[in-house]
Design a protein around this motif. Structure first.
Motif, short mmCIF file in Angstrom:
data_model
loop_
_atom_site.label_atom_id
_atom_site.label_comp_id
_atom_site.label_asym_id
_atom_site.label_seq_id
_atom_site.Cartn_x
_atom_site.Cartn_y
_atom_site.Cartn_z
N GLU A 56 -33.52 -4.00 35.16
CA GLU A 56 -33.96 -3.17 36.28
C GLU A 56 -32.91 -2.11 36.62
N ASN A 57 -31.63 -2.50 36.61
CA ASN A 57 -30.58 -1.55 36.93
C ASN A 57 -30.37 -0.54 35.81
N VAL A 58 -30.49 -1.00 34.56
CA VAL A 58 -30.43 -0.07 33.44
C VAL A 58 -31.52 0.99 33.57
N GLU A 59 -32.71 0.56 33.92
CA GLU A 59 -33.83 1.49 34.04
C GLU A 59 -33.62 2.46 35.20
N ARG A 60 -33.01 2.01 36.28
CA ARG A 60 -32.75 2.91 37.41
C ARG A 60 -31.84 4.06 37.00
N VAL A 61 -30.77 3.74 36.29
CA VAL A 61 -29.84 4.78 35.84
C VAL A 61 -30.49 5.66 34.78
N LYS A 62 -31.18 5.03 33.84
CA LYS A 62 -31.83 5.78 32.76
C LYS A 62 -32.87 6.75 33.32
N ALA A 63 -33.62 6.34 34.33
CA ALA A 63 -34.66 7.20 34.90
C ALA A 63 -34.07 8.47 35.49
N ILE A 64 -32.88 8.36 36.10
CA ILE A 64 -32.21 9.54 36.64
C ILE A 64 -31.72 10.45 35.51
N LEU A 65 -31.06 9.85 34.52
CA LEU A 65 -30.53 10.63 33.41
C LEU A 65 -31.63 11.32 32.62
N ASP A 66 -32.75 10.63 32.42
CA ASP A 66 -33.84 11.20 31.63
C ASP A 66 -34.31 12.55 32.18
N LYS A 67 -34.17 12.75 33.49
CA LYS A 67 -34.66 13.98 34.12
C LYS A 67 -33.58 15.05 34.25
N MET A 68 -32.35 14.73 33.88
CA MET A 68 -31.25 15.67 34.08
C MET A 68 -31.16 16.68 32.93
N SER A 69 -30.67 17.87 33.26
CA SER A 69 -30.50 18.94 32.28
C SER A 69 -29.14 19.59 32.50
N ALA A 70 -28.82 20.56 31.66
CA ALA A 70 -27.53 21.25 31.77
C ALA A 70 -27.36 21.92 33.13
N MET A 71 -28.44 22.44 33.69
CA MET A 71 -28.36 23.11 34.98
C MET A 71 -27.90 22.17 36.09
N ASP A 72 -28.23 20.90 35.99
CA ASP A 72 -27.87 19.93 37.02
C ASP A 72 -26.37 19.72 37.11
N THR A 185 -32.73 9.17 27.27
CA THR A 185 -31.35 8.73 27.21
C THR A 185 -31.16 7.69 26.11
N ASN A 186 -30.06 7.82 25.37
CA ASN A 186 -29.72 6.87 24.32
C ASN A 186 -28.86 5.76 24.92
N LEU A 187 -29.18 4.50 24.59
CA LEU A 187 -28.47 3.35 25.16
C LEU A 187 -27.74 2.56 24.08
N LEU A 188 -26.51 2.16 24.40
CA LEU A 188 -25.74 1.25 23.56
C LEU A 188 -25.31 0.07 24.42
N TYR A 189 -25.34 -1.12 23.82
CA TYR A 189 -24.95 -2.33 24.54
C TYR A 189 -23.77 -2.98 23.84
N PRO A 190 -23.05 -3.89 24.52
CA PRO A 190 -21.88 -4.52 23.90
C PRO A 190 -22.17 -5.15 22.55
N ASN A 191 -23.36 -5.72 22.38
CA ASN A 191 -23.70 -6.38 21.12
C ASN A 191 -24.90 -5.75 20.43
N GLU A 192 -25.19 -4.50 20.77
CA GLU A 192 -26.33 -3.83 20.16
C GLU A 192 -26.06 -2.34 20.09
N CYS A 193 -26.14 -1.77 18.89
CA CYS A 193 -25.91 -0.33 18.67
C CYS A 193 -24.55 0.08 19.24
N ASN A 194 -23.54 -0.76 19.10
CA ASN A 194 -22.29 -0.49 19.81
C ASN A 194 -21.43 0.58 19.16
N MET A 195 -21.73 0.98 17.94
CA MET A 195 -20.97 2.02 17.26
C MET A 195 -21.88 3.21 16.98
#
Length: 277
Positions: A56-72, A185-195
């Motif tokens: 739920e918290n990941v989605e909250r942050v991702k939802a904000i980032l998904d809408k952001m652009s360079a102008m922001d 937004t692209n997501l990386l986790y400690p044990n998933e897609c970490n590199m």
């Protein structure tokens, strides 16, 4: 006549309090950055190394980032950070990659927010994020992204050099694609897609949120890797696992390396909307 005067006064009053389009756009940009900071401060308050925020918290942050652009964040593609021909961004060698600019928006012991500015052909080589959850949002431009997980077959569940004199370890390709803004937004986790690594196909910028940030004193330092095709270390007698022929392109061998000599980061002052902390 009186009614006409009253009406005109009412009209003038209405126009005087209605914000202009420019002002509304400016307010929106300030709100976007502030909203991101406020949300990160709230949802990452109890996070630490290897502690993944709740979905739920990941989605909250991702939802904000998904809408952001360079102008922001006050960026424009015409800024000098994105022009490799400028003297300030002179390549380190005749064929070396251009310098990359980093703008820090905020950093504390729980999370960091910053922007990477890449001129065309700019490269951030393959590196890891030990114990971190990472949000990467392309603000503008086009880039090629590769990300890897350590493979869970063969010798990869052992220490890096275990059973392999070449010091390589098997990894599986998770992402190998081109991304253009606007995109999710692209997501990386400690044990998933970490590199992962980034290659700028055009001038581009991306915003990174690291949870928690790098910290050498706490053992969270950036490690770089070289990658090699699976076939390089899978001959008979090597420490390679059994992988089906049609799956071999999904695996690579990674070997730790020092920070590349031609990789140059330059710090720049963030001049976008200011945060209220």
């Amino acid at each position: 006549m009186t009614m006409g005067v009253d009406k005109n006064a009412s009209d003038r009053k209405g126009k005087s309090v209605e914000p202009s389009k420019h002002r509304r756009g400016q307010q929106k940009r300030v709100m976007a950055v502030q909203n991101l900071y406020d949300t990160c401060r709230e949802v990452f308050a109890n996070c630490g190394p290897d502690i993944v925020p709740s979905p739920e918290n990941v989605e909250r942050v991702k939802a904000i980032l998904d809408k952001m652009s360079a102008m922001d964040v006050g960026l424009r593609p015409t800024m000098p950070y994105f022009k490799p021909t400028m003297p300030y961004f002179k390549p380190t060698g005749n064929d070396g990659p251009p310098e990359i600019t980093y703008m820090r928006i905020h950093e504390c012991d729980k999370f960091s927010i910053g922007i990477f500015c890449l001129p065309p052909k700019g490269v951030i080589p393959l590196h890891n994020h030990p114990g971190m959850t990472v949000f990467s949002k392309i603000l503008f431009g086009k880039m090629h992204v590769q990300s890897y997980d350590w493979a869970d077959v063969g010798p990869s569940d052992k220490p890096l050099n275990a059973g392999n004199p070449d010091g390589v370890r098997l990894a599986k390709v998770k992402v190998n694609s081109e991304f253009s803004a606007p995109c999710e937004t692209n997501l990386l986790y400690p044990n998933e897609c970490n590199m992962h690594c980034f290659r700028a196909l055009t001038a581009c910028a991306f915003l990174d949120v690291l949870v928690p940030p790098y910290n050498d004193l706490e053992g969270r330092h950036c490690q770089y890797y070289s990658d090699y095709p699976f076939a390089n270390f899978s001959d008979e007698g090597a420490a390679g696992p059994e992988v089906a022929e049609d799956q071999k392109e999904s695996y690579v061998w990674l070997k730790e390396r020092e920070m590349p000599d031609d990789l140059k980061f330059v710090g720049a002052l963030y001049n976008g909307p200011k945060l209220v902390k």
